[in-house]
Motif scaffolding. Structure first.
Motif, PDB file in Angstrom:
ATOM      1  N   LEU A   1      14.851  -8.475 -14.732  1.00 30.69           N
ATOM      2  CA  LEU A   1      16.192  -9.018 -14.492  1.00 30.69           C
ATOM      3  C   LEU A   1      16.125 -10.283 -13.640  1.00 30.69           C
ATOM      4  CD1 LEU A   1      19.286  -8.594 -14.750  1.00 30.69           C
ATOM      5  CD2 LEU A   1      19.162  -7.356 -12.586  1.00 30.69           C
TER       6      LEU A   1
ATOM      7  N   THR B   1      23.466 -13.143  -4.734  1.00 29.90           N
ATOM      8  CA  THR B   1      24.204 -12.112  -4.010  1.00 29.90           C
ATOM      9  C   THR B   1      25.101 -12.730  -2.947  1.00 29.90           C
ATOM     10  OG1 THR B   1      22.552 -10.398  -4.383  1.00 29.90           O
ATOM     11  CG2 THR B   1      23.937 -10.144  -2.443  1.00 29.90           C
ATOM     12  N   ILE B   2      24.570 -13.704  -2.218  1.00 30.56           N
ATOM     13  CA  ILE B   2      25.358 -14.318  -1.143  1.00 30.56           C
ATOM     14  C   ILE B   2      26.525 -15.114  -1.733  1.00 30.56           C
ATOM     15  CG2 ILE B   2      25.284 -15.999   0.741  1.00 30.56           C
ATOM     16  CD1 ILE B   2      22.320 -15.091   1.163  1.00 30.56           C
TER      17      ILE B   2
ATOM     18  N   ASP C   1       7.872 -20.489 -16.061  1.00 26.28           N
ATOM     19  CA  ASP C   1       6.450 -20.661 -15.766  1.00 26.28           C
ATOM     20  C   ASP C   1       6.079 -22.142 -15.740  1.00 26.28           C
ATOM     21  OD1 ASP C   1       6.128 -17.958 -15.570  1.00 26.28           O
ATOM     22  OD2 ASP C   1       5.368 -17.701 -17.613  1.00 26.28           O
TER      23      ASP C   1
ATOM     24  N   HIS D   1      29.224 -12.836  -2.814  1.00 27.14           N
ATOM     25  CA  HIS D   1      29.978 -12.370  -1.652  1.00 27.14           C
ATOM     26  C   HIS D   1      31.054 -13.380  -1.265  1.00 27.14           C
ATOM     27  CE1 HIS D   1      30.589 -10.978   2.557  1.00 27.14           C
ATOM     28  NE2 HIS D   1      30.418  -9.809   1.973  1.00 27.14           N
TER      29      HIS D   1
ATOM     30  N   LEU E   1      27.552  -8.947   4.333  1.00 25.95           N
ATOM     31  CA  LEU E   1      26.223  -9.487   4.031  1.00 25.95           C
ATOM     32  C   LEU E   1      25.186  -9.078   5.059  1.00 25.95           C
ATOM     33  CD1 LEU E   1      26.725 -13.128   2.777  1.00 25.95           C
ATOM     34  CD2 LEU E   1      25.809 -11.185   1.514  1.00 25.95           C
TER      35      LEU E   1
ATOM     36  N   GLY F   1      18.287 -16.139 -12.060  1.00 22.34           N
ATOM     37  CA  GLY F   1      17.262 -15.439 -12.807  1.00 22.34           C
ATOM     38  C   GLY F   1      16.475 -16.387 -13.672  1.00 22.34           C
ATOM     39  N   HIS F   2      15.927 -15.836 -14.740  1.00 22.99           N
ATOM     40  CA  HIS F   2      15.073 -16.661 -15.604  1.00 22.99           C
ATOM     41  C   HIS F   2      15.858 -17.225 -16.789  1.00 22.99           C
ATOM     42  CE1 HIS F   2      15.084 -13.219 -18.215  1.00 22.99           C
ATOM     43  NE2 HIS F   2      14.481 -12.474 -17.311  1.00 22.99           N
TER      44      HIS F   2
ATOM     45  N   GLY G   1      13.166 -21.409   0.617  1.00 23.11           N
ATOM     46  CA  GLY G   1      13.240 -20.281   1.537  1.00 23.11           C
ATOM     47  C   GLY G   1      14.240 -19.205   1.144  1.00 23.11           C
TER      48      GLY G   1
ATOM     49  N   HIS H   1      17.751 -14.873  -6.452  1.00 26.03           N
ATOM     50  CA  HIS H   1      18.454 -13.596  -6.526  1.00 26.03           C
ATOM     51  C   HIS H   1      19.254 -13.334  -5.255  1.00 26.03           C
ATOM     52  CE1 HIS H   1      18.099  -9.313  -8.374  1.00 26.03           C
ATOM     53  NE2 HIS H   1      19.156  -9.955  -8.787  1.00 26.03           N
ATOM     54  N   ASP H   2      18.665 -13.700  -4.115  1.00 25.73           N
ATOM     55  CA  ASP H   2      19.399 -13.571  -2.851  1.00 25.73           C
ATOM     56  C   ASP H   2      20.563 -14.558  -2.815  1.00 25.73           C
ATOM     57  OD1 ASP H   2      17.703 -11.572  -1.602  1.00 25.73           O
ATOM     58  OD2 ASP H   2      16.186 -13.140  -1.475  1.00 25.73           O
TER      59      ASP H   2
ATOM     60  N   PRO I   1       9.919 -18.757 -10.115  1.00 29.66           N
ATOM     61  CA  PRO I   1      10.138 -17.436 -10.701  1.00 29.66           C
ATOM     62  C   PRO I   1      11.516 -17.332 -11.339  1.00 29.66           C
ATOM     63  CG  PRO I   1      10.354 -17.336  -8.315  1.00 29.66           C
ATOM     64  CD  PRO I   1       9.918 -18.731  -8.641  1.00 29.66           C
TER      65      PRO I   1
ATOM     66  N   HIS J   1      15.335 -16.987  -2.186  1.00 28.33           N
ATOM     67  CA  HIS J   1      15.098 -16.647  -3.585  1.00 28.33           C
ATOM     68  C   HIS J   1      16.431 -16.705  -4.347  1.00 28.33           C
ATOM     69  CE1 HIS J   1      14.083 -14.167  -7.091  1.00 28.33           C
ATOM     70  NE2 HIS J   1      12.827 -14.446  -6.826  1.00 28.33           N
TER      71      HIS J   1
ATOM     72  N   VAL K   1      22.448 -17.671   6.539  1.00 28.62           N
ATOM     73  CA  VAL K   1      22.040 -16.263   6.552  1.00 28.62           C
ATOM     74  C   VAL K   1      20.524 -16.154   6.680  1.00 28.62           C
ATOM     75  CG1 VAL K   1      21.866 -14.166   5.148  1.00 28.62           C
ATOM     76  CG2 VAL K   1      24.035 -15.413   5.267  1.00 28.62           C
ATOM     77  N   PHE K   2      19.839 -17.038   5.977  1.00 33.78           N
ATOM     78  CA  PHE K   2      18.378 -16.973   5.990  1.00 33.78           C
ATOM     79  C   PHE K   2      17.758 -17.791   7.110  1.00 33.78           C
ATOM     80  CE2 PHE K   2      18.875 -14.665   2.234  1.00 33.78           C
ATOM     81  CZ  PHE K   2      17.670 -14.072   1.921  1.00 33.78           C
ATOM     82  N   GLY K   3      18.631 -18.417   7.892  1.00 35.93           N
ATOM     83  CA  GLY K   3      18.189 -19.125   9.104  1.00 35.93           C
ATOM     84  C   GLY K   3      17.102 -20.113   8.842  1.00 35.93           C
TER      85      GLY K   3
ATOM     86  N   ARG L   1      21.034  -4.801  -6.568  1.00 31.88           N
ATOM     87  CA  ARG L   1      19.833  -5.091  -5.798  1.00 31.88           C
ATOM     88  C   ARG L   1      18.965  -3.864  -5.542  1.00 31.88           C
ATOM     89  NH1 ARG L   1      20.247 -10.029  -3.596  1.00 31.88           N
ATOM     90  NH2 ARG L   1      17.991  -9.864  -3.681  1.00 31.88           N
TER      91      ARG L   1
ATOM     92  N   TYR M   1      21.343  -8.096   4.549  1.00 29.55           N
ATOM     93  CA  TYR M   1      20.291  -8.964   5.122  1.00 29.55           C
ATOM     94  C   TYR M   1      20.178  -8.724   6.624  1.00 29.55           C
ATOM     95  CZ  TYR M   1      20.424 -11.160   0.576  1.00 29.55           C
ATOM     96  OH  TYR M   1      20.370 -11.386  -0.765  1.00 29.55           O
TER      97      TYR M   1
ATOM     98  N   ASN N   1      35.584  -9.803  -4.147  1.00 32.66           N
ATOM     99  CA  ASN N   1      35.181  -9.548  -2.758  1.00 32.66           C
ATOM    100  C   ASN N   1      36.147 -10.181  -1.765  1.00 32.66           C
ATOM    101  OD1 ASN N   1      32.845  -8.084  -3.533  1.00 32.66           O
ATOM    102  ND2 ASN N   1      31.782 -10.012  -3.934  1.00 32.66           N
TER     103      ASN N   1
END
Lengths: 408, 157
Positions: B37, A351-352, A372, A355, B3, A363-364, A343, A347-348, A377, A345, A406-408, B128, B7, A22
C-alpha cells in the motif's frame, strides 16, 4: 468573450465538497485517483434508476426501449467527446484497466509472435504495464521501456530510435499520473503509424483536463475511466479505430456479443457489441454522459487554465517550504503535483494532511518501477480538478508546514 | 484523535534514530516484509542462542510508524525466548487493533518494555495499523524460517 471561471459556482455543484473531514474544511486534492461527482451526474443516474431502468437491447417493452435509448445516447455522447468517427468505435468497459487488458489480450493474441516488441514508457501506471508484460510472456514477445528525462518527459529521440522492424505496439500514457508530464502523443502516434505500428494511449489522466480528439491524436486505441472524469465508477471507454476492431475476434463470450448461437458454435454481433458481453453498466454510461455534458458546459480550455493556475500557485508555495523536492517538472504538465518532504515519509505526510482536512494520495501511485527509477519509496501527490480553489492550495501548503513541525 | 497520540515523542525519536538498524551477517534467519500500500519494505535478520533471540537487526525503508515500531520491537525481543516473543506479538497485535486494549504503559512495564505502549495511538488511524505490525509479521516469518520453512516475503496486504 467567455465569462471568467467561477470556481465558487463550480464548487456548489459538488455536494461532497461541503462536508467536513476531521472537523476541518475538506480540501480534496486527489482527483487524479478519483474525481467527485457533480449534482448533474448524481441526478442523471437517479433519474435513470427511478424512471428508465430495464435491461438494454433485449425487450420490446417501453422501459427496455427507454433504457436502450439512454444507453446508446450515452455512447453517442462519448463519441462526440473524443471526436471518434462512429459509435461502433466506442466500447463500454469497466475502466481504463479493462480497456487495456482487452486490447493486450485480444489484439496481442492475434498479432504478437515470438521476438516481437512492445514499447511502453518509463512513466506507465501498472494498468498500462502489467497487461503488456502478460501479453509478452504469453507470446514470447519483448517489452521495451522508452526512457524519460530528469523532468519526467519522454525522451522522444530515444523512443524513436527504439522503433524497429519487430515493434508491433506502442502503448503510452497521455498524462503521467505521477509526474504530470503531458506526452507528445501526436508525434508518438505519427511515428508509429508511419512504420505500421499500432498505438494505444492511456488517457485516464487526460480526459478531464484537456480536449481529447482521437483523430487528431492519430492513435489506434484510446482508453479512459469515467470516475476520473466526474462520472460514476465501474465504467470506462475503449476507443478503437473501426477497421482494427473489426478485424479482432471477440473478447468475452456471452449475451449481447452474439448474432446467432447453436449448441456448438456462435457468430458475432457487430461493433461495438462484439466486445460488450453481458448486461453493461447502464447507469454508469448515463452518468458518464452527464459528466461529459457538465465538463463541456464549463469548457475544457477554461478548466485547464484554472487547474494550471492552481498548479503554479501550489508549485511556487511548496518550493518555499524547506526540504520539498518536486517529482515531475516537465514544461508541459497536467494537474498533478508529486513531491517529497525531507525527513517525512509520504505516508506520514498523508496522515498529517488528512488530519488537516487535506486529501492527497501518498504511495507508489501504481507505478512501482517509476518509484525505483526516481529512487524514492513513494511520493505525496496532490492532483487538481475543476472544483479546486486557492484555499485548497493554501490549506495544502499550511498542512505541509504543519507536518514539518510535527517531525521537528 | 489527535496527531500527537500517533506521533508520540518516543516514536519520533525511534524514527529519527532507529535502534539495531542494519543487518546481521551471518544470521540464523532472515525475512523480508513488504507493505504494498505504501511501499514500506524491511528486512529482519536474527541470531539465536538456544531458544532465545540473542541478536536482531532490521533495515529497510518505511514511514515513521513502521521504522519506530521495528526499532522498538528490536529492543523488546532481544534476549527473549520464543514463547515470550510469541506472547509479546499477541499483546502488540491486541494493542494495535482492539479498541478496549489497555493503552497505558502499565501493561508492559512489568516486562521492562513500556515503550511499545507508545504504539497504542495507531489504532485510531486504521490505515496505519499495517505500518506498525509489518515488523512483527516479518519477525514471525524469520522465526518460522528457522524451522526450515521455505522463506517467502511477508506482505501485509
Amino acid at each position: 468573450m467567455s465569462t471568467p471561471y467561477n470556481v465558487a459556482q463550480v464548487r456548489s455543484d459538488f455536494p461532497i465538497l461541503s462536508r467536513q473531514i476531521n472537523g476541518r474544511r475538506l480540501a480534496y486534492l486527489d482527483s487524479g485517483a478519483s474525481t467527485q461527482r457533480p449534482r448533474a451526474v448524481i441526478d442523471a443516474v437517479d433519474y435513470y434508476e427511478t424512471q428508465l431502468h430495464s435491461n438494454v437491447h433485449r425487450g420490446v417493452h417501453t422501459l427496455s426501449q427507454l433504457a436502450t435509448d439512454a444507453f446508446e445516447a450515452a455512447r453517442e455522447r462519448v463519441r462526440r467527446y473524443i471526436n471518434a468517427t462512429s459509435t461502433r468505435e466506442i466500447i463500454f468497459v469497466r475502466g481504463t484497466t479493462e480497456a487495456i487488458n482487452l486490447i493486450a489480450q485480444v489484439w496481442g493474441g492475434v498479432t504478437l509472435q515470438a521476438g516481437d516488441e512492445i514499447i511502453v514508457s518509463a512513466l506507465e501506471h501498472h494498468a498500462n504495464l502489467v497487461p503488456w508484460q502478460m501479453a509478452c510472456a504469453a507470446r514470447g514477445a519483448t517489452l521495451r521501456i522508452a526512457p524519460i528525462d530528469a523532468d519526467g518527459q519522454l525522451q522522444l529521440d530515444q523512443f524513436l530510435a527504439m522503433l524497429g522492424p519487430r515493434t508491433r505496439m506502442v502503448a503510452m500514457t497521455h498524462v503521467s499520473n505521477v509526474m504530470g508530464s503531458v506526452l507528445p502523443v501526436q508525434a508518438i502516434c505519427a511515428a508509429a503509424r508511419e512504420r505500421g505500428i499500432a498505438t494505444l494511449i492511456d488517457g485516464a489522466q487526460a480526459v478531464a483536463h484537456e480536449t481529447v480528439d482521437v483523430r487528431a491524436l492519430g492513435c489506434d486505441f484510446y482508453a479512459f475511466s469515467s470516475h476520473k472524469l466526474y462520472g460514476p465508477t465501474g465504467i470506462g471507454v475503449l476507443y478503437g479505430r473501426e477497421a482494427l476492431l473489426e478485424a479482432l475476434p471477440p473478447w468475452q463470450g456471452g449475451g449481447d456479443m452474439i448474432r446467432t448461437v447453436s449448441y456448438q458454435s456462435a457468430t458475432w454481433n457487430d461493433l461495438p457489441y462484439k466486445f460488450e458481453a453481458g448486461t453493461p453498466h447502464i447507469s454508469g454510461a448515463i452518468g458518464l454522459a452527464a459528466a461529459m455534458d457538465y465538463v463541456e458546459s464549463l469548457g475544457l480550455k477554461a478548466i485547464a487554465a484554472h487547474e494550471h493556475a492552481l498548479l503554479q500557485r501550489a508549485t511556487a508555495a511548496l518550493l518555499q517550504v524547506p526540504g520539498i523536492t518536486l517529482q515531475g517538472t516537465a514544461a508541459d504538465k497536467g494537474a498533478v503535483l508529486s513531491f517529497t518532504l525531507a525527513g517525512v515519509h509520504p505516508h506520514d505526510l498523508g496522515t498529517i494532511l488528512d488530519h488537516e482536512g487535506v486529501a492527497i494520495r501518498a504511495g507508489h501511485h501504481c507505478a512501482m518501477p517509476l518509484m525505483d527509477l526516481l529512487g524514492v519509496p513513494a511520493t505525496a501527490r496532490a492532483t487538481f480538478g475543476c472544483y479546486n480553489d486557492n484555499e485548497d492550495v493554501d490549506q495544502l501548503v499550511r498542512a505541509v508546514v504543519r507536518a514539518r513541525e510535527v517531525f521537528g | 484523535m489527535e496527531l500527537n497520540e500517533l506521533y508520540r515523542e518516543v516514536i519520533l525519536d525511534h524514527n529519527r534514530h532507529p535502534r539495531n538498524f542494519g543487518r546481521l551477517d551471518p544470521a540464523d534467519a532472515l525475512a523480508n516484509g513488504h507493505n504494498p500500500l505504501c511501499g514500506d519494505k524491511l528486512t529482519v535478520t536474527l541470531r539465536m542462542d538456544g531458544d532465545a533471540i540473542s541478536d536482531l537487526k532490521f533495515d529497510g525503508n518505511g514511514c515513521a510508524i513502521s521504522v519506530a515500531s521495528a526499532s522498538m520491537m528490536s529492543e523488546a525481543v532481544k534476549g527473549r525466548p520464543r514463547a515470550e516473543v510469541d506472547a509479546l506479538f499477541d499483546r502488540v497485535h491486541a494493542l494495535l487493533t482492539q479498541a478496549d486494549a489497555p493503552s497505558d504503559a502499565t501493561l508492559f512495564r512489568s516486562d521492562g518494555i513500556g515503550k511499545l505502549a507508545a504504539l497504542s495511538g495507531v489504532r485510531e488511524f486504521p490505515a496505519r495499523v499495517k505500518c506498525a505490525s509489518l515488523c512483527w509479521h516479518t519477525l514471525n516469518a524469520a522465526l518460522a524460517n528457522l524451522q526450515g520453512a521455505a522463506p517467502s516475503p511477508i506482505s501485509t496486504e
